[in-house]
Structures are given as C-alpha cells and as structure tokens.
Design a protein around this motif. Structure first.
Motif, mmCIF file in Angstrom:
data_model
loop_
_atom_site.group_PDB
_atom_site.id
_atom_site.type_symbol
_atom_site.label_atom_id
_atom_site.label_comp_id
_atom_site.label_asym_id
_atom_site.label_seq_id
_atom_site.Cartn_x
_atom_site.Cartn_y
_atom_site.Cartn_z
ATOM 1 N N PHE A 13 0.910 -1.114 -0.011
ATOM 2 C CA PHE A 13 -0.103 0.183 -0.114
ATOM 3 C C PHE A 13 0.614 1.580 0.243
ATOM 4 O O PHE A 13 0.412 2.217 -0.967
ATOM 5 N N ALA A 14 1.920 1.331 0.654
ATOM 6 C CA ALA A 14 2.977 2.025 0.591
ATOM 7 C C ALA A 14 3.191 2.581 -0.665
ATOM 8 O O ALA A 14 2.776 3.665 -1.438
ATOM 9 N N ALA A 15 4.059 1.478 -1.345
ATOM 10 C CA ALA A 15 4.181 1.160 -2.575
ATOM 11 C C ALA A 15 3.173 1.723 -3.900
ATOM 12 O O ALA A 15 3.209 3.322 -4.215
ATOM 13 N N LEU A 16 2.217 1.245 -3.192
ATOM 14 C CA LEU A 16 0.566 1.702 -4.755
ATOM 15 C C LEU A 16 0.826 3.724 -4.029
ATOM 16 O O LEU A 16 -1.112 3.688 -5.262
ATOM 17 N N SER A 17 0.833 3.936 -3.116
ATOM 18 C CA SER A 17 0.475 5.396 -2.393
ATOM 19 C C SER A 17 0.887 6.300 -3.380
ATOM 20 O O SER A 17 0.404 7.651 -3.836
ATOM 21 N N ASP A 18 1.412 6.055 -4.536
ATOM 22 C CA ASP A 18 2.449 7.263 -5.677
ATOM 23 C C ASP A 18 1.407 7.193 -7.020
ATOM 24 O O ASP A 18 1.253 6.062 -7.348
ATOM 25 N N PRO A 19 1.066 8.415 -7.262
ATOM 26 C CA PRO A 19 0.791 7.904 -8.894
ATOM 27 C C PRO A 19 1.601 7.315 -9.508
ATOM 28 O O PRO A 19 1.491 7.358 -10.481
ATOM 29 N N THR A 20 3.036 8.326 -9.552
ATOM 30 C CA THR A 20 3.926 7.556 -10.619
ATOM 31 C C THR A 20 4.479 6.214 -10.802
ATOM 32 O O THR A 20 4.326 5.256 -11.393
ATOM 33 N N ARG A 21 4.031 5.339 -9.173
ATOM 34 C CA ARG A 21 4.417 4.240 -9.079
ATOM 35 C C ARG A 21 3.085 3.215 -9.458
ATOM 36 O O ARG A 21 3.632 2.270 -10.201
ATOM 37 N N ARG A 22 1.989 4.193 -9.562
ATOM 38 C CA ARG A 22 0.886 2.579 -10.012
ATOM 39 C C ARG A 22 1.202 3.428 -11.187
ATOM 40 O O ARG A 22 0.942 2.217 -12.503
ATOM 41 N N GLY A 23 1.115 3.653 -12.497
ATOM 42 C CA GLY A 23 1.405 4.994 -13.361
ATOM 43 C C GLY A 23 2.490 3.930 -14.152
ATOM 44 O O GLY A 23 2.692 2.610 -15.211
ATOM 45 N N VAL A 24 4.079 3.117 -13.552
ATOM 46 C CA VAL A 24 4.491 2.541 -13.425
ATOM 47 C C VAL A 24 3.929 0.665 -13.475
ATOM 48 O O VAL A 24 4.170 -0.213 -14.725
ATOM 49 N N LEU A 25 3.517 0.525 -12.433
ATOM 50 C CA LEU A 25 2.349 -0.698 -12.972
ATOM 51 C C LEU A 25 1.769 -0.982 -14.134
ATOM 52 O O LEU A 25 1.616 -2.073 -14.817
ATOM 53 N N GLU A 26 0.774 -0.203 -14.239
ATOM 54 C CA GLU A 26 -0.379 0.085 -15.010
ATOM 55 C C GLU A 26 1.174 -0.605 -16.953
ATOM 56 O O GLU A 26 0.428 -0.835 -17.710
ATOM 57 N N GLN A 27 2.001 0.331 -16.979
ATOM 58 C CA GLN A 27 2.923 0.507 -18.008
ATOM 59 C C GLN A 27 3.650 -0.806 -17.890
ATOM 60 O O GLN A 27 3.299 -1.552 -19.074
ATOM 61 N N LEU A 28 3.611 -1.612 -16.819
ATOM 62 C CA LEU A 28 4.477 -2.775 -16.753
ATOM 63 C C LEU A 28 3.660 -3.457 -17.368
ATOM 64 O O LEU A 28 3.739 -5.207 -17.870
ATOM 65 N N GLY A 29 2.343 -3.237 -17.509
ATOM 66 C CA GLY A 29 1.035 -3.650 -16.802
ATOM 67 C C GLY A 29 1.278 -4.520 -18.724
ATOM 68 O O GLY A 29 0.782 -5.602 -19.180
ATOM 69 N N ARG A 30 1.233 -3.709 -19.490
ATOM 70 C CA ARG A 30 1.415 -3.851 -21.087
ATOM 71 C C ARG A 30 2.475 -4.118 -22.059
ATOM 72 O O ARG A 30 2.742 -4.879 -23.012
ATOM 73 N N ALA A 31 3.564 -4.033 -21.511
ATOM 74 C CA ALA A 31 4.680 -4.556 -21.737
ATOM 75 C C ALA A 31 6.427 -4.556 -20.746
ATOM 76 O O ALA A 31 6.253 -3.291 -19.580
ATOM 77 N N ASP A 32 7.314 -5.478 -21.145
ATOM 78 C CA ASP A 32 8.126 -4.849 -19.799
ATOM 79 C C ASP A 32 8.779 -3.688 -20.688
ATOM 80 O O ASP A 32 8.695 -3.591 -20.928
ATOM 81 N N ALA A 33 9.600 -3.071 -19.214
ATOM 82 C CA ALA A 33 10.518 -1.478 -19.536
ATOM 83 C C ALA A 33 11.867 -1.766 -19.121
ATOM 84 O O ALA A 33 12.071 -2.294 -17.456
ATOM 85 N N SER A 34 12.895 -1.182 -19.267
ATOM 86 C CA SER A 34 14.188 -0.959 -18.759
ATOM 87 C C SER A 34 13.811 0.741 -17.979
ATOM 88 O O SER A 34 12.984 1.433 -17.846
ATOM 89 N N ILE A 35 14.667 0.525 -17.652
ATOM 90 C CA ILE A 35 14.562 1.938 -15.986
ATOM 91 C C ILE A 35 14.217 2.980 -16.900
ATOM 92 O O ILE A 35 13.946 3.722 -16.921
ATOM 93 N N SER A 36 15.784 3.200 -17.811
ATOM 94 C CA SER A 36 15.865 4.139 -18.581
ATOM 95 C C SER A 36 14.406 4.867 -19.461
ATOM 96 O O SER A 36 13.768 5.586 -19.586
#
Length: 114
Positions: A13-36
C-alpha cells in the motif's frame, strides 16, 4: 504469518500510494520496460525512477533483471493477490455492518424498534 502479511500489505500500500508508481505498474502491465524507458516516459531522472522501482521491487510488485547494461522491469508474480484478498475481506465485513444498519433503519421507519 500474520506479521508477514501485515508487513507485505504495508509495503504494497505504501508503494501504491504514489501516482508515478501506479503508472509504472500500468505501463509494465502492457509491456516490460527498462528503467531508462520508464524514466523517459514519466519525464524524470534515472535516479528518481530507480528509487520508485526499488520501492515497487521491495513490495514484490515488480522484478528487475540486468540484461547487459540495461535493467529490465517486469510485473511481479502473484501481483496484488494478498492485497486483493485483504480488501475483499474488509469489503465483506463492511457490507455486513451496513446491511445490519439498513435493517435497523427499516425497523425504525416502520415503528418497530428492537
């Protein structure tokens, strides 16, 4: 066991509390990605994105793998199953409470207090 689940829920829940981190999860749900790639997509520094990914990884929501000079991010296995089960349990408890309250309100409206 309860402490492990509690710690896991706290981290998730701490990780999910940030909109950027939720966005990262959404992005990774579509495709793997590099940190860059993630840093570019979210218009942030590589260091900032590494911190976000580290929190997601510590919560078990993301895994990373170094491939050559690039760190690839993927969704973690069993993502949010424990969290969803906890939320469902809380939903059942509150639904029962509200149903009982509704019954009391209906009785009071009919003039039949218990």
């Amino acid at each position: 066991m309860v402490q492990y689940i509690s710690h896991r829920l706290d981290a998730s829940f701490a990780a999910l509390s940030d909109p950027t981190r939720r966005g990262v999860l959404e992005q990774l749900g579509r495709a793997d990605a590099s940190i860059s790639d993630l840093a570019d997509r979210f218009h942030m520094t590589l260091t900032g994105m590494k911190k976000h990914v580290s929190l997601l990884e510590a919560a078990g929501l993301v895994t990373t793998e170094k491939v050559g000079r690039v760190r690839i991010c993927r969704l973690g296995r069993g993502m949010l199953e424990t969290e969803a089960a906890w939320i469902d349990q809380q939903r059942r408890i509150w639904t029962e409470r509200f149903d009982a309250l509704d019954a009391i309100v209906q009785e009071l409206k009919q003039g039949n207090p218990t």
